[in-house]
Design a protein around this motif. Structure first.
Motif, PDB file in Angstrom:
ATOM      1  N   VAL A 129       0.838  -1.206   0.000  1.00 53.36           N
ATOM      2  CA  VAL A 129       0.000   0.000   0.000  1.00 53.36           C
ATOM      3  C   VAL A 129       0.870   1.253   0.000  1.00 53.36           C
ATOM      4  CG1 VAL A 129      -1.697   1.331   1.318  1.00 53.36           C
ATOM      5  CG2 VAL A 129      -1.995  -1.134   1.017  1.00 53.36           C
ATOM      6  N   HIS A 130       1.885   1.287   0.860  1.00 51.75           N
ATOM      7  CA  HIS A 130       2.738   2.477   0.881  1.00 51.75           C
ATOM      8  C   HIS A 130       3.626   2.557  -0.362  1.00 51.75           C
ATOM      9  CE1 HIS A 130       1.344   3.985   4.596  1.00 51.75           C
ATOM     10  NE2 HIS A 130       1.923   3.088   5.375  1.00 51.75           N
ATOM     11  N   GLY A 131       3.989   1.397  -0.930  1.00 46.02           N
ATOM     12  CA  GLY A 131       4.699   1.428  -2.206  1.00 46.02           C
ATOM     13  C   GLY A 131       3.822   2.019  -3.299  1.00 46.02           C
ATOM     14  N   TRP A 132       2.530   1.661  -3.269  1.00 42.28           N
ATOM     15  CA  TRP A 132       1.580   2.249  -4.220  1.00 42.28           C
ATOM     16  C   TRP A 132       1.464   3.760  -3.984  1.00 42.28           C
ATOM     17  CZ3 TRP A 132      -3.078   4.846  -3.669  1.00 42.28           C
ATOM     18  CH2 TRP A 132      -3.855   4.980  -4.836  1.00 42.28           C
ATOM     19  N   ASP A 133       1.335   4.150  -2.715  1.00 39.02           N
ATOM     20  CA  ASP A 133       1.288   5.582  -2.380  1.00 39.02           C
ATOM     21  C   ASP A 133       2.476   6.317  -2.994  1.00 39.02           C
ATOM     22  OD1 ASP A 133      -0.973   5.300  -0.667  1.00 39.02           O
ATOM     23  OD2 ASP A 133       0.282   5.022   1.113  1.00 39.02           O
ATOM     24  N   LEU A 134       3.663   5.755  -2.767  1.00 40.27           N
ATOM     25  CA  LEU A 134       4.890   6.388  -3.240  1.00 40.27           C
ATOM     26  C   LEU A 134       4.937   6.424  -4.761  1.00 40.27           C
ATOM     27  CD1 LEU A 134       7.635   7.554  -2.342  1.00 40.27           C
ATOM     28  CD2 LEU A 134       8.545   5.216  -2.497  1.00 40.27           C
ATOM     29  N   ALA A 135       4.548   5.325  -5.385  1.00 39.78           N
ATOM     30  CA  ALA A 135       4.615   5.248  -6.844  1.00 39.78           C
ATOM     31  C   ALA A 135       3.678   6.245  -7.511  1.00 39.78           C
ATOM     32  CB  ALA A 135       4.293   3.825  -7.305  1.00 39.78           C
ATOM     33  N   VAL A 136       2.444   6.331  -7.046  1.00 40.16           N
ATOM     34  CA  VAL A 136       1.521   7.258  -7.701  1.00 40.16           C
ATOM     35  C   VAL A 136       1.911   8.704  -7.425  1.00 40.16           C
ATOM     36  CG1 VAL A 136      -0.390   5.607  -7.776  1.00 40.16           C
ATOM     37  CG2 VAL A 136      -0.218   7.175  -5.851  1.00 40.16           C
ATOM     38  N   ALA A 137       2.483   8.958  -6.260  1.00 42.49           N
ATOM     39  CA  ALA A 137       2.899  10.327  -5.937  1.00 42.49           C
ATOM     40  C   ALA A 137       4.070  10.786  -6.794  1.00 42.49           C
ATOM     41  CB  ALA A 137       3.274  10.431  -4.462  1.00 42.49           C
ATOM     42  N   THR A 138       4.898   9.827  -7.235  1.00 43.72           N
ATOM     43  CA  THR A 138       6.113  10.177  -7.969  1.00 43.72           C
ATOM     44  C   THR A 138       6.085   9.731  -9.430  1.00 43.72           C
ATOM     45  OG1 THR A 138       7.192   8.142  -7.172  1.00 43.72           O
ATOM     46  CG2 THR A 138       7.530  10.156  -5.876  1.00 43.72           C
ATOM     47  N   GLY A 139       4.919   9.284  -9.904  1.00 45.70           N
ATOM     48  CA  GLY A 139       4.772   8.951 -11.318  1.00 45.70           C
ATOM     49  C   GLY A 139       5.456   7.671 -11.744  1.00 45.70           C
ATOM     50  N   GLN A 140       5.594   6.713 -10.831  1.00 44.25           N
ATOM     51  CA  GLN A 140       6.211   5.429 -11.155  1.00 44.25           C
ATOM     52  C   GLN A 140       5.143   4.355 -11.362  1.00 44.25           C
ATOM     53  OE1 GLN A 140       9.899   4.448  -8.907  1.00 44.25           O
ATOM     54  NE2 GLN A 140       9.278   6.123  -7.553  1.00 44.25           N
ATOM     55  N   ASP A 141       5.557   3.214 -11.887  1.00 45.03           N
ATOM     56  CA  ASP A 141       4.647   2.081 -12.054  1.00 45.03           C
ATOM     57  C   ASP A 141       4.148   1.671 -10.677  1.00 45.03           C
ATOM     58  OD1 ASP A 141       3.287  -0.230 -12.640  1.00 45.03           O
ATOM     59  OD2 ASP A 141       4.999  -1.282 -13.502  1.00 45.03           O
ATOM     60  N   ALA A 142       2.852   1.700 -10.492  1.00 49.61           N
ATOM     61  CA  ALA A 142       2.270   1.500  -9.164  1.00 49.61           C
ATOM     62  C   ALA A 142       1.713   0.102  -8.949  1.00 49.61           C
ATOM     63  CB  ALA A 142       1.172   2.544  -8.918  1.00 49.61           C
ATOM     64  N   GLU A 143       1.966  -0.813  -9.862  1.00 52.66           N
ATOM     65  CA  GLU A 143       1.475  -2.183  -9.693  1.00 52.66           C
ATOM     66  C   GLU A 143       2.624  -3.145  -9.434  1.00 52.66           C
ATOM     67  OE1 GLU A 143      -1.469  -3.839  -9.426  1.00 52.66           O
ATOM     68  OE2 GLU A 143      -2.404  -1.858  -9.324  1.00 52.66           O
ATOM     69  N   ALA A 144       2.565  -3.821  -8.287  1.00 51.72           N
ATOM     70  CA  ALA A 144       3.500  -4.899  -7.992  1.00 51.72           C
ATOM     71  C   ALA A 144       3.093  -6.133  -8.786  1.00 51.72           C
ATOM     72  CB  ALA A 144       3.500  -5.198  -6.498  1.00 51.72           C
ATOM     73  N   ASP A 145       3.917  -7.151  -8.743  1.00 50.34           N
ATOM     74  CA  ASP A 145       3.618  -8.419  -9.384  1.00 50.34           C
ATOM     75  C   ASP A 145       2.268  -8.925  -8.865  1.00 50.34           C
ATOM     76  OD1 ASP A 145       3.460 -11.093 -10.190  1.00 50.34           O
ATOM     77  OD2 ASP A 145       5.556 -11.520  -9.737  1.00 50.34           O
ATOM     78  N   PRO A 146       1.312  -9.205  -9.745  1.00 52.71           N
ATOM     79  CA  PRO A 146       0.019  -9.713  -9.285  1.00 52.71           C
ATOM     80  C   PRO A 146       0.130 -10.984  -8.436  1.00 52.71           C
ATOM     81  CG  PRO A 146      -0.115  -9.089 -11.594  1.00 52.71           C
ATOM     82  CD  PRO A 146       1.331  -9.010 -11.210  1.00 52.71           C
ATOM     83  N   ALA A 147       1.175 -11.786  -8.656  1.00 50.78           N
ATOM     84  CA  ALA A 147       1.358 -12.997  -7.847  1.00 50.78           C
ATOM     85  C   ALA A 147       1.640 -12.662  -6.390  1.00 50.78           C
ATOM     86  CB  ALA A 147       2.487 -13.852  -8.425  1.00 50.78           C
ATOM     87  N   ILE A 148       2.077 -11.439  -6.124  1.00 44.76           N
ATOM     88  CA  ILE A 148       2.279 -10.974  -4.743  1.00 44.76           C
ATOM     89  C   ILE A 148       1.030 -10.261  -4.252  1.00 44.76           C
ATOM     90  CG2 ILE A 148       3.637  -9.425  -3.276  1.00 44.76           C
ATOM     91  CD1 ILE A 148       5.938  -9.829  -5.345  1.00 44.76           C
ATOM     92  N   ALA A 149       0.557  -9.300  -5.023  1.00 48.59           N
ATOM     93  CA  ALA A 149      -0.540  -8.446  -4.561  1.00 48.59           C
ATOM     94  C   ALA A 149      -1.875  -9.182  -4.450  1.00 48.59           C
ATOM     95  CB  ALA A 149      -0.685  -7.237  -5.490  1.00 48.59           C
ATOM     96  N   THR A 150      -2.155 -10.106  -5.353  1.00 53.01           N
ATOM     97  CA  THR A 150      -3.460 -10.779  -5.351  1.00 53.01           C
ATOM     98  C   THR A 150      -3.705 -11.577  -4.074  1.00 53.01           C
ATOM     99  OG1 THR A 150      -3.513 -10.808  -7.761  1.00 53.01           O
ATOM    100  CG2 THR A 150      -4.956 -12.368  -6.610  1.00 53.01           C
ATOM    101  N   PRO A 151      -2.773 -12.438  -3.631  1.00 48.10           N
ATOM    102  CA  PRO A 151      -3.044 -13.162  -2.389  1.00 48.10           C
ATOM    103  C   PRO A 151      -3.096 -12.265  -1.163  1.00 48.10           C
ATOM    104  CG  PRO A 151      -0.870 -13.732  -3.234  1.00 48.10           C
ATOM    105  CD  PRO A 151      -1.549 -12.919  -4.287  1.00 48.10           C
TER     106      PRO A 151
END
Length: 196
Positions: A129-151
């Motif tokens: 969640v905080h990686g997503w926060d950081l990514a969207v705030a700084t214009g980076q790819d905000a999606e981690a590997d779905p194999a990690i995020a989905t479970p």
């Protein structure tokens, strides 16, 4: 991968940390004062909290009370947050890498006493969640590997109810996911985050 109460969460946490470290290293110096989806934190303050979450995970593995570890760390020397985060990750894995016995031992996380594996799943969610926060705030790819995020999303949807939120449950109400949102964004939405 199906995440259950018997799953070893360390590979998920490792993947989430590696992904978040890439986002941390991708922050430019001119972005440190930008706002983030954590309305009370700018990018620099979010980075300080991200490092602290790893210190808390290490404390939990040592049998300490995570709530006794500061919520945020002091400013990284030279604003080198990538090195600070990597060092925190290395120190945390020194505790957890061979600590399979810790997975079922009760630990003291900020949200109460739980098995070690539950604490690590919670820290994995917080990292995503905080990686997503950081990514969207700084214009980076905000999606981690779905194999990690989905479970992780599946676990949080099961154990973090939509209500109540606020007070002793430190999450805002879930945000409806936009069409086409990936699992990392949907996890952030479930934890009360939105952006834009």
């Amino acid at each position: 991968m199906t995440t259950t109460e018997t799953t070893d969460p360390r590979p998920l946490y490792d993947g989430a940390l590696s992904w978040a470290l890439g986002r941390v290293r991708g922050v430019r110096p001119d972005q440190l004062t930008l706002p983030t989806p954590c309305s009370e934190l700018d990018v620099r303050a979010l980075l300080a909290h991200l490092v602290a979450t790893v210190h808390r995970a290490a404390a939990v593995g040592r049998g300490e009370d995570a709530a006794a570890v500061p919520w945020s760390v002091p400013q990284a020397p030279g604003d080198d947050w990538g090195s600070a985060y990597a060092a925190a990750i290395d120190a945390m894995w020194a505790v957890w890498r061979d600590g399979s016995d810790r997975l079922d031992r009760p630990v003291r996380a900020p949200f109460g006493e739980v098995p070690g594996r539950a604490a690590l799943i919670a820290y994995t969610s917080e990292t995503l969640v905080h990686g997503w926060d950081l990514a969207v705030a700084t214009g980076q790819d905000a999606e981690a590997d779905p194999a990690i995020a989905t479970p992780v999303l599946a676990v949080m949807a099961r154990f973090l109810p939509a209500e109540p939120r606020g007070g002793h449950v430190p999450f805002a109400a879930p945000v409806p996911a936009r069409e086409g949102a990936g699992p990392t964004e949907r996890l952030a939405n479930w934890c009360g985050r939105a952006w834009g």
